[in-house]
Design a protein around this motif. Structure first.
Motif, PDB file in Angstrom:
ATOM      1  N   PHE A 219       0.818  -1.205   0.000  1.00 18.78           N
ATOM      2  CA  PHE A 219       0.000   0.000   0.000  1.00 18.78           C
ATOM      3  C   PHE A 219       0.859   1.265   0.000  1.00 18.78           C
ATOM      4  N   ALA A 220       2.040   1.217   0.568  1.00 15.96           N
ATOM      5  CA  ALA A 220       2.948   2.357   0.486  1.00 15.96           C
ATOM      6  C   ALA A 220       3.412   2.558  -0.956  1.00 15.96           C
ATOM      7  N   LEU A 221       3.608   1.471  -1.690  1.00 15.52           N
ATOM      8  CA  LEU A 221       3.976   1.555  -3.104  1.00 15.52           C
ATOM      9  C   LEU A 221       2.857   2.181  -3.919  1.00 15.52           C
ATOM     10  N   ILE A 222       1.605   1.791  -3.651  1.00 16.67           N
ATOM     11  CA  ILE A 222       0.468   2.391  -4.351  1.00 16.67           C
ATOM     12  C   ILE A 222       0.413   3.887  -4.070  1.00 16.67           C
TER      13      ILE A 222
ATOM     14  N   ASN B 138      -4.408  11.916  -6.446  1.00 15.79           N
ATOM     15  CA  ASN B 138      -4.735  11.694  -5.052  1.00 15.79           C
ATOM     16  C   ASN B 138      -4.624  10.190  -4.782  1.00 15.79           C
ATOM     17  N   PRO B 139      -3.850   9.757  -3.797  1.00 16.04           N
ATOM     18  CA  PRO B 139      -3.670   8.326  -3.581  1.00 16.04           C
ATOM     19  C   PRO B 139      -4.854   7.625  -2.918  1.00 16.04           C
ATOM     20  N   TRP B 140      -5.757   8.356  -2.281  1.00 10.63           N
ATOM     21  CA  TRP B 140      -6.839   7.707  -1.532  1.00 10.63           C
ATOM     22  C   TRP B 140      -7.756   6.840  -2.388  1.00 10.63           C
ATOM     23  N   PRO B 141      -8.202   7.290  -3.564  1.00 10.71           N
ATOM     24  CA  PRO B 141      -9.028   6.389  -4.378  1.00 10.71           C
ATOM     25  C   PRO B 141      -8.289   5.107  -4.770  1.00 10.71           C
ATOM     26  N   TRP B 142      -7.006   5.217  -5.032  1.00 10.95           N
ATOM     27  CA  TRP B 142      -6.233   4.037  -5.404  1.00 10.95           C
ATOM     28  C   TRP B 142      -6.058   3.091  -4.223  1.00 10.95           C
ATOM     29  N   LEU B 143      -5.929   3.642  -3.023  1.00  7.31           N
ATOM     30  CA  LEU B 143      -5.832   2.794  -1.834  1.00  7.31           C
ATOM     31  C   LEU B 143      -7.141   2.064  -1.565  1.00  7.31           C
ATOM     32  N   VAL B 144      -8.260   2.743  -1.782  1.00 13.00           N
ATOM     33  CA  VAL B 144      -9.570   2.100  -1.597  1.00 13.00           C
ATOM     34  C   VAL B 144      -9.772   1.001  -2.638  1.00 13.00           C
ATOM     35  N   ILE B 145      -9.398   1.292  -3.879  1.00 11.26           N
ATOM     36  CA  ILE B 145      -9.481   0.261  -4.918  1.00 11.26           C
ATOM     37  C   ILE B 145      -8.601  -0.932  -4.543  1.00 11.26           C
ATOM     38  N   GLY B 146      -7.428  -0.644  -3.992  1.00  6.93           N
ATOM     39  CA  GLY B 146      -6.539  -1.726  -3.560  1.00  6.93           C
ATOM     40  C   GLY B 146      -7.139  -2.564  -2.442  1.00  6.93           C
TER      41      GLY B 146
ATOM     42  N   PHE C 199     -10.512  -3.060  -1.923  1.00  6.73           N
ATOM     43  CA  PHE C 199     -11.672  -3.817  -2.375  1.00  6.73           C
ATOM     44  C   PHE C 199     -11.381  -4.733  -3.553  1.00  6.73           C
ATOM     45  N   TRP C 200     -10.344  -4.427  -4.310  1.00  7.13           N
ATOM     46  CA  TRP C 200     -10.025  -5.249  -5.458  1.00  7.13           C
ATOM     47  C   TRP C 200      -8.762  -6.039  -5.144  1.00  7.13           C
ATOM     48  N   THR C 201      -7.629  -5.499  -5.447  1.00 10.40           N
ATOM     49  CA  THR C 201      -6.351  -6.105  -5.083  1.00 10.40           C
ATOM     50  C   THR C 201      -5.270  -5.044  -5.230  1.00 10.40           C
ATOM     51  N   PRO C 202      -4.285  -5.024  -4.336  1.00  5.08           N
ATOM     52  CA  PRO C 202      -3.208  -4.050  -4.478  1.00  5.08           C
ATOM     53  C   PRO C 202      -2.435  -4.222  -5.784  1.00  5.08           C
ATOM     54  N   PHE C 203      -2.286  -5.459  -6.226  1.00  7.03           N
ATOM     55  CA  PHE C 203      -1.546  -5.705  -7.456  1.00  7.03           C
ATOM     56  C   PHE C 203      -2.264  -5.113  -8.667  1.00  7.03           C
TER      57      PHE C 203
ATOM     58  N   SER D  74      -4.151  -2.378  -8.660  1.00  3.36           N
ATOM     59  CA  SER D  74      -3.920  -0.933  -8.621  1.00  3.36           C
ATOM     60  C   SER D  74      -2.521  -0.593  -9.113  1.00  3.36           C
ATOM     61  N   ILE D  75      -1.546  -1.376  -8.717  1.00  3.89           N
ATOM     62  CA  ILE D  75      -0.167  -1.137  -9.141  1.00  3.89           C
ATOM     63  C   ILE D  75      -0.036  -1.291 -10.651  1.00  3.89           C
ATOM     64  N   ILE D  76      -0.634  -2.329 -11.204  1.00  9.02           N
ATOM     65  CA  ILE D  76      -0.523  -2.579 -12.643  1.00  9.02           C
ATOM     66  C   ILE D  76      -1.240  -1.495 -13.436  1.00  9.02           C
ATOM     67  N   ILE D  77      -2.423  -1.076 -12.987  1.00  8.43           N
ATOM     68  CA  ILE D  77      -3.151  -0.025 -13.707  1.00  8.43           C
ATOM     69  C   ILE D  77      -2.381   1.287 -13.671  1.00  8.43           C
ATOM     70  N   LEU D  78      -1.869   1.654 -12.505  1.00 12.93           N
ATOM     71  CA  LEU D  78      -1.084   2.887 -12.420  1.00 12.93           C
ATOM     72  C   LEU D  78       0.150   2.821 -13.310  1.00 12.93           C
ATOM     73  N   TRP D  79       0.784   1.682 -13.356  1.00 11.00           N
ATOM     74  CA  TRP D  79       2.014   1.524 -14.125  1.00 11.00           C
ATOM     75  C   TRP D  79       1.740   1.531 -15.629  1.00 11.00           C
ATOM     76  N   LEU D  80       0.677   0.864 -16.068  1.00 11.66           N
ATOM     77  CA  LEU D  80       0.422   0.738 -17.498  1.00 11.66           C
ATOM     78  C   LEU D  80      -0.239   1.966 -18.121  1.00 11.66           C
ATOM     79  N   PHE D  81      -1.189   2.574 -17.428  1.00  7.74           N
ATOM     80  CA  PHE D  81      -2.048   3.554 -18.072  1.00  7.74           C
ATOM     81  C   PHE D  81      -1.790   5.007 -17.684  1.00  7.74           C
ATOM     82  N   TYR D  82      -0.951   5.268 -16.700  1.00  8.08           N
ATOM     83  CA  TYR D  82      -0.721   6.646 -16.279  1.00  8.08           C
ATOM     84  C   TYR D  82       0.771   6.957 -16.299  1.00  8.08           C
TER      85      TYR D  82
END
Length: 70
Positions: free
Chosen positions: A21-24, A34-42, A44-48, A50-58
């Motif tokens: 979660f610190a990596l996210i 803002n990191p809060w939406p990504w932490l919430v997604i992590g 309810f979904w999975t931290p991995f 969120s990491i992959i989406i941030l890495w690939l699309f942004y």
């Protein structure tokens, strides 16, 4: 002896979860978001995911004024 092993395994799992979660948080801030939406997604979904989406699309934020200073 078994209790000690379980305690060490639990502490190790919590440290790994904290690091994910610190990596996210760092990835979202590096992209000027803002990191809060990504932490919430992590949560309810999975931290991995969120990491992959941030890495690939942004892309990383190029403008230093977009990224918040600590």
């Amino acid at each position: 002896m078994e209790f000690l092993f379980i305690l060490i395994a639990l502490i190790a799992a919590l440290v790994i979860l904290y690091q994910l979660f610190a990596l996210i948080d760092d990835m979202a801030e590096d992209r000027g978001m803002n990191p809060w939406p990504w932490l919430v997604i992590g949560l309810f979904w999975t931290p991995f995911g969120s990491i992959i989406i941030l890495w690939l699309f942004y892309d990383l934020a190029e403008d230093e004024s977009v990224v918040e200073k600590r």
